[in-house]
Design a protein around this motif. Structure first.
Motif, short mmCIF file in Angstrom:
data_model
loop_
_atom_site.label_atom_id
_atom_site.label_comp_id
_atom_site.label_asym_id
_atom_site.label_seq_id
_atom_site.Cartn_x
_atom_site.Cartn_y
_atom_site.Cartn_z
N THR A 170 2.35 -13.20 0.02
CA THR A 170 2.43 -12.65 -1.29
C THR A 170 2.03 -11.24 -1.05
O THR A 170 2.79 -10.06 -1.74
N LYS A 171 1.18 -10.85 -0.37
CA LYS A 171 0.37 -9.53 -0.64
C LYS A 171 1.38 -8.59 -0.09
O LYS A 171 1.38 -7.27 -0.57
N VAL A 172 2.25 -8.91 1.10
CA VAL A 172 2.96 -7.87 1.72
C VAL A 172 4.61 -8.08 0.96
O VAL A 172 5.07 -6.96 0.90
N ILE A 173 4.94 -9.36 1.11
CA ILE A 173 6.40 -9.42 0.66
C ILE A 173 6.40 -8.90 -1.02
O ILE A 173 7.53 -8.23 -1.20
N ALA A 174 5.57 -9.09 -1.81
CA ALA A 174 5.68 -8.75 -3.28
C ALA A 174 4.57 -7.60 -3.70
O ALA A 174 5.12 -6.46 -3.99
N THR A 175 3.40 -7.84 -3.48
CA THR A 175 2.42 -6.80 -4.09
C THR A 175 2.52 -5.32 -3.36
O THR A 175 2.71 -4.36 -4.20
N THR A 176 2.59 -5.43 -2.05
CA THR A 176 2.54 -3.97 -1.59
C THR A 176 3.86 -3.54 -1.59
O THR A 176 3.92 -2.21 -1.92
N ARG A 177 5.12 -4.12 -1.57
CA ARG A 177 6.22 -3.51 -1.70
C ARG A 177 6.40 -2.90 -3.31
O ARG A 177 6.79 -1.74 -3.52
N ILE A 178 5.77 -3.63 -4.34
CA ILE A 178 5.88 -3.18 -5.49
C ILE A 178 4.83 -1.80 -5.87
O ILE A 178 5.48 -0.90 -6.39
N ILE A 179 3.73 -2.00 -5.47
CA ILE A 179 3.00 -0.85 -5.59
C ILE A 179 3.53 0.25 -4.66
O ILE A 179 3.63 1.56 -5.39
N LEU A 180 4.11 0.32 -3.61
CA LEU A 180 4.53 1.46 -2.84
C LEU A 180 6.00 1.87 -3.56
O LEU A 180 6.08 3.20 -3.68
N THR A 181 6.71 0.85 -4.13
CA THR A 181 7.90 1.48 -4.92
C THR A 181 7.44 2.32 -6.12
O THR A 181 8.04 3.31 -6.61
N LEU A 182 6.36 1.70 -6.77
CA LEU A 182 5.66 2.34 -8.13
C LEU A 182 5.45 3.72 -7.64
O LEU A 182 5.62 4.96 -8.30
N ALA A 183 4.42 3.99 -6.49
CA ALA A 183 4.18 5.23 -6.12
C ALA A 183 5.42 6.05 -5.63
O ALA A 183 5.45 7.28 -6.16
N ASP A 184 6.58 5.86 -5.12
CA ASP A 184 7.71 6.34 -4.77
C ASP A 184 8.13 6.75 -6.04
O ASP A 184 8.94 7.94 -6.11
N GLN A 185 8.21 6.00 -7.01
CA GLN A 185 8.85 6.50 -8.33
C GLN A 185 8.09 7.30 -9.20
O GLN A 185 8.32 7.83 -10.27
N GLY A 186 6.67 7.62 -8.61
CA GLY A 186 5.83 8.58 -9.26
C GLY A 186 5.08 7.99 -10.49
O GLY A 186 4.35 8.83 -11.30
N ARG A 187 5.06 6.70 -10.39
CA ARG A 187 4.44 6.20 -11.51
C ARG A 187 2.94 5.66 -11.07
O ARG A 187 2.22 5.32 -11.97
N LEU A 188 2.41 5.80 -10.06
CA LEU A 188 1.08 5.99 -9.57
C LEU A 188 0.99 6.73 -8.34
O LEU A 188 2.01 7.09 -7.61
N ASP A 189 -0.27 7.08 -8.12
CA ASP A 189 -0.79 7.92 -7.04
C ASP A 189 -1.62 7.03 -6.00
O ASP A 189 -2.82 6.67 -6.64
N LEU A 190 -1.16 6.83 -4.99
CA LEU A 190 -2.11 5.72 -4.12
C LEU A 190 -3.46 6.12 -4.03
O LEU A 190 -4.44 5.54 -3.96
N ASP A 191 -3.82 7.44 -4.04
CA ASP A 191 -4.99 7.85 -3.65
C ASP A 191 -5.95 8.37 -5.12
O ASP A 191 -7.18 8.65 -5.01
N ARG A 192 -5.19 7.88 -6.26
CA ARG A 192 -5.97 7.93 -7.36
C ARG A 192 -6.80 6.66 -7.77
O ARG A 192 -6.34 5.83 -7.12
#
Length: 330
Positions: A61-83
């Motif tokens: 779940t951590k890689v197939i779902a959560t990591t993918r979603i977090i990185l997608t949201l970062a790509d969309q500018g909805r979050l900053d990974l280093d914030r």
């Protein structure tokens, strides 16, 4: 050809070390091969394992779902990974805003397991209301320790996704053959749970995930072998990730940890024959996924090694390594 790679799993099933196993391999040119052996369930009723069965993927779940979603949201500018996570969860440790260390943890810290948070905590023993338990996770002053692989990191990331999207994790489209439970087809049995008083089948095995509602950042995802291979194929050919997402999952941040994944190292579960450009992850129920970008091959070994109990030696590490090394030599 796949029969050579499946030989160790078939032997483990025949010897009774694990009830059942499915091996799926996908190559960058689109070829696929799948082998299955053994049982989806031994108790309370025997059931033969097929390619159509849904596995409790546990920490995949951590890689197939959560990591993918977090990185997608970062790509969309909805979050900053280093914030800090507080950008999404402003009420994290809200009664100690000035000094709570949890409020300084970033999304990237949690993805790479470079935090002080513990590996696991029996959250399910603190109550039965999912919303109250989520509040407990957010307001608890977590004990500090060395950097370890931590479910708590991903529970927090899951809550952050829910806050940012305004929807439960189960609302995120992950593709055919992947989804939070209960699955839409026949399910593989996991443990005869003493806490819940029944064999888990089509219900998430992880106690904390179950108590938190069944869909969390660290567990809860179910999948068929075809669904997992589809995801892996999207990594191999780049169709499932952007260039920035690909860099994030392949670049080590702490030792062998990337964003979400492990990168190959001597002695790891993926075996010692794969290339240095291999990433992988495992799940407690007996699942695993590895992607070798240099060799252009990915494989998933799905077992129900905790059925009917986790409290026995199954040789899962040796089985995973033997399988990975055989796949790498096909």
């Amino acid at each position: 050809m796949i029969d050579r790679a499946f030989a160790s799993a078939a032997a483990a099933v025949a010897a009774g070390r694990i009830p059942g196993a499915t091996l799926g391999i996908v190559w960058a040119d689109g070829r696929r091969a799948i082998r299955t052996a053994g049982m989806a369930a031994l108790v309370p009723e025997p059931e033969i394992l097929t390619e159509d069965h849904w596995f409790d993927l546990a920490s995949l779940t951590k890689v197939i779902a959560t990591t993918r979603i977090i990185l997608t949201l970062a790509d969309q500018g909805r979050l900053d990974l280093d914030r800090p996570l507080t950008d999404a969860i402003p009420d994290l440790r809200q009664y100690d805003v000035a000094s709570a260390a949890e409020r300084r943890l970033t999304f990237r810290d949690c993805l790479a397991h470079r935090t002080f948070l513990p590996a696991v905590e029996p959250i399910y023993t603190y109550g039965g209301d999912p919303d109250r338990l989520r509040a407990f996770v957010l307001q608890r002053e977590w004990r500090h320790g060395q950097m370890v692989y931590s479910d708590i990191n991903f529970i927090l990331l899951g809550i952050a996704i829910e806050r940012l999207t305004g929807a439960p994790l189960s609302a995120w489209p992950l593709g055919d053959g992947l989804g939070y439970g209960p699955p839409s087809g026949p399910a593989v049995a996991t443990e005869a749970c003493t806490w819940r008083g029944r064999v888990m089948k089509g219900e998430v095995h992880d106690e904390n995930c179950f108590a938190l509602g069944g869909a969390t950042g660290h567990a809860g995802l179910f999948g068929t072998v075809a669904g997992v291979l589809d995801f892996a194929a999207g990594l191999l050919d780049g169709s499932g990730v952007t260039s920035t997402m690909m860099a994030a999952i392949r670049t080590p941040l702490r030792d062998h940890r990337t964003c979400g994944w492990e990168k190959s190292f001597k002695g790891w579960h993926g075996g010692d024959v794969c290339s240095a450009e291999t990433i992988g992850h495992t799940g407690f129920t007996g699942t695993g996924l590895w992607v070798d970008f240099d060799a252009g091959v990915a494989w998933t070994l799905l077992t129900n090694r905790v059925h009917p109990t986790r409290h026995r030696e199954t040789g899962i590490l040796e089985l995973r390594r033997a399988t990975g090394e055989a796949v790498s030599q096909l």
